[in-house]
Design a protein around this motif. Sequence first.
Motif, PDB file in Angstrom:
ATOM      1  N   GLN A 166      54.991  35.879  37.105  1.00 40.46           N
ATOM      2  CA  GLN A 166      54.186  35.212  38.237  1.00 40.46           C
ATOM      3  C   GLN A 166      53.279  34.158  37.739  1.00 40.46           C
ATOM      4  OE1 GLN A 166      51.922  38.400  40.009  1.00 40.46           O
ATOM      5  NE2 GLN A 166      53.566  38.443  41.953  1.00 40.46           N
ATOM      6  N   LEU A 167      52.430  34.268  36.632  1.00 41.91           N
ATOM      7  CA  LEU A 167      51.859  33.345  36.179  1.00 41.91           C
ATOM      8  C   LEU A 167      52.402  32.224  35.606  1.00 41.91           C
ATOM      9  CD1 LEU A 167      48.865  35.288  34.247  1.00 41.91           C
ATOM     10  CD2 LEU A 167      48.757  33.835  36.252  1.00 41.91           C
ATOM     11  N   LEU A 168      53.729  32.351  35.000  1.00 40.35           N
ATOM     12  CA  LEU A 168      54.473  31.388  34.441  1.00 40.35           C
ATOM     13  C   LEU A 168      54.967  30.437  35.577  1.00 40.35           C
ATOM     14  CD1 LEU A 168      56.311  32.895  31.191  1.00 40.35           C
ATOM     15  CD2 LEU A 168      54.819  31.078  31.083  1.00 40.35           C
ATOM     16  N   GLN A 169      55.361  31.182  36.435  1.00 41.73           N
ATOM     17  CA  GLN A 169      56.112  30.550  37.485  1.00 41.73           C
ATOM     18  C   GLN A 169      55.025  29.466  38.276  1.00 41.73           C
ATOM     19  OE1 GLN A 169      57.710  33.629  40.324  1.00 41.73           O
ATOM     20  NE2 GLN A 169      59.611  33.594  39.212  1.00 41.73           N
ATOM     21  N   VAL A 225      52.053  24.196  29.187  1.00 46.17           N
ATOM     22  CA  VAL A 225      51.670  25.531  29.256  1.00 46.17           C
ATOM     23  C   VAL A 225      51.835  26.265  27.999  1.00 46.17           C
ATOM     24  CG1 VAL A 225      52.363  27.874  30.599  1.00 46.17           C
ATOM     25  CG2 VAL A 225      52.821  25.391  31.770  1.00 46.17           C
ATOM     26  N   PHE A 226      50.475  26.810  27.812  1.00 39.61           N
ATOM     27  CA  PHE A 226      50.393  27.701  26.473  1.00 39.61           C
ATOM     28  C   PHE A 226      50.402  29.149  26.730  1.00 39.61           C
ATOM     29  CE2 PHE A 226      48.274  24.008  25.696  1.00 39.61           C
ATOM     30  CZ  PHE A 226      48.655  23.569  24.169  1.00 39.61           C
ATOM     31  N   LEU A 227      51.017  30.020  26.259  1.00 41.66           N
ATOM     32  CA  LEU A 227      51.163  31.301  26.255  1.00 41.66           C
ATOM     33  C   LEU A 227      50.395  31.941  24.955  1.00 41.66           C
ATOM     34  CD1 LEU A 227      51.893  34.000  27.538  1.00 41.66           C
ATOM     35  CD2 LEU A 227      54.200  33.846  26.386  1.00 41.66           C
ATOM     36  N   ILE A 228      49.441  32.721  25.239  1.00 38.27           N
ATOM     37  CA  ILE A 228      48.693  33.243  23.835  1.00 38.27           C
ATOM     38  C   ILE A 228      49.066  34.824  24.051  1.00 38.27           C
ATOM     39  CG2 ILE A 228      46.366  33.666  22.806  1.00 38.27           C
ATOM     40  CD1 ILE A 228      45.676  30.870  24.164  1.00 38.27           C
ATOM     41  N   CYS A 229      49.740  35.330  22.992  1.00 40.34           N
ATOM     42  CA  CYS A 229      49.887  36.827  22.942  1.00 40.34           C
ATOM     43  C   CYS A 229      48.597  37.327  21.867  1.00 40.34           C
ATOM     44  CB  CYS A 229      51.064  37.201  22.265  1.00 40.34           C
ATOM     45  SG  CYS A 229      52.380  36.499  23.414  1.00 40.34           S
ATOM     46  N   ASN A 230      47.971  38.177  22.460  1.00 41.12           N
ATOM     47  CA  ASN A 230      46.603  38.561  21.730  1.00 41.12           C
ATOM     48  C   ASN A 230      47.282  40.009  21.064  1.00 41.12           C
ATOM     49  OD1 ASN A 230      44.128  39.309  20.512  1.00 41.12           O
ATOM     50  ND2 ASN A 230      43.274  39.473  22.527  1.00 41.12           N
ATOM     51  N   ASN A 231      47.664  40.106  19.744  1.00 34.14           N
ATOM     52  CA  ASN A 231      47.572  41.239  18.959  1.00 34.14           C
ATOM     53  C   ASN A 231      46.748  41.613  18.207  1.00 34.14           C
ATOM     54  OD1 ASN A 231      48.030  39.664  16.897  1.00 34.14           O
ATOM     55  ND2 ASN A 231      50.132  39.798  16.584  1.00 34.14           N
ATOM     56  N   ALA A 243      36.691  26.855  27.402  1.00 31.06           N
ATOM     57  CA  ALA A 243      35.654  25.887  26.758  1.00 31.06           C
ATOM     58  C   ALA A 243      36.296  24.553  26.329  1.00 31.06           C
ATOM     59  CB  ALA A 243      34.862  26.633  25.826  1.00 31.06           C
ATOM     60  N   LEU A 244      37.457  24.661  26.069  1.00 28.34           N
ATOM     61  CA  LEU A 244      38.128  23.393  25.477  1.00 28.34           C
ATOM     62  C   LEU A 244      38.820  22.758  26.738  1.00 28.34           C
ATOM     63  CD1 LEU A 244      39.476  25.124  22.338  1.00 28.34           C
ATOM     64  CD2 LEU A 244      37.810  23.510  22.485  1.00 28.34           C
ATOM     65  N   GLY A 245      38.780  23.205  27.993  1.00 29.92           N
ATOM     66  CA  GLY A 245      39.201  22.318  29.193  1.00 29.92           C
ATOM     67  C   GLY A 245      40.676  22.831  29.645  1.00 29.92           C
ATOM     68  N   VAL A 246      40.913  23.922  29.129  1.00 29.82           N
ATOM     69  CA  VAL A 246      42.480  24.564  29.682  1.00 29.82           C
ATOM     70  C   VAL A 246      42.169  25.681  30.469  1.00 29.82           C
ATOM     71  CG1 VAL A 246      44.425  25.616  28.865  1.00 29.82           C
ATOM     72  CG2 VAL A 246      43.462  23.793  27.239  1.00 29.82           C
ATOM     73  N   GLY A 285      52.550  22.044  34.373  1.00 31.76           N
ATOM     74  CA  GLY A 285      51.554  22.157  33.252  1.00 31.76           C
ATOM     75  C   GLY A 285      50.356  21.932  33.355  1.00 31.76           C
ATOM     76  N   LEU A 286      49.764  21.762  34.422  1.00 31.00           N
ATOM     77  CA  LEU A 286      48.257  21.589  34.773  1.00 31.00           C
ATOM     78  C   LEU A 286      47.698  22.860  35.131  1.00 31.00           C
ATOM     79  CD1 LEU A 286      48.754  18.188  36.819  1.00 31.00           C
ATOM     80  CD2 LEU A 286      48.068  18.562  34.425  1.00 31.00           C
ATOM     81  N   PHE A 287      48.146  23.958  34.971  1.00 28.84           N
ATOM     82  CA  PHE A 287      47.750  25.271  35.254  1.00 28.84           C
ATOM     83  C   PHE A 287      46.459  25.766  34.325  1.00 28.84           C
ATOM     84  CE2 PHE A 287      47.948  30.025  34.511  1.00 28.84           C
ATOM     85  CZ  PHE A 287      47.326  30.404  35.748  1.00 28.84           C
TER      86      PHE A 287
END
Length: 92
Positions: free
Chosen positions: A80-83, A17-23, A64-67, A90-92
């Motif tokens: 909620q999204l992490l749960q 599972v990836f978490l991207i924080c966009n600052n 676009a990269l399959g995630v 991890g296949l989310f």
Amino acid sequence: MYSFQGLWTAAITLAVVFLICNNHSYRILKERTHALRGFSAQSGTYVGMDLEQPEIDFLSLARALGVPAERCDTLGGLKQLLQHALALAGLF
């Protein structure tokens, strides 16, 4: 923006599972420039360190990269999204 190609590799080989924080910036570079009292910190002009124009569509980039990708703007939404993602192993 340093290693997005890693998402493609993860999409085909890993359950993660990836978490991207966009600052909207290379904040770490700004922090280091400030700590070292560099020219940018003194002038308040951080050339090439803001990721705003054009704005990067991280959802589309990940997809676009399959995630699979989702966006949230609240702590409750993040929980909620992490749960959900962790329930899918991890296949989310």
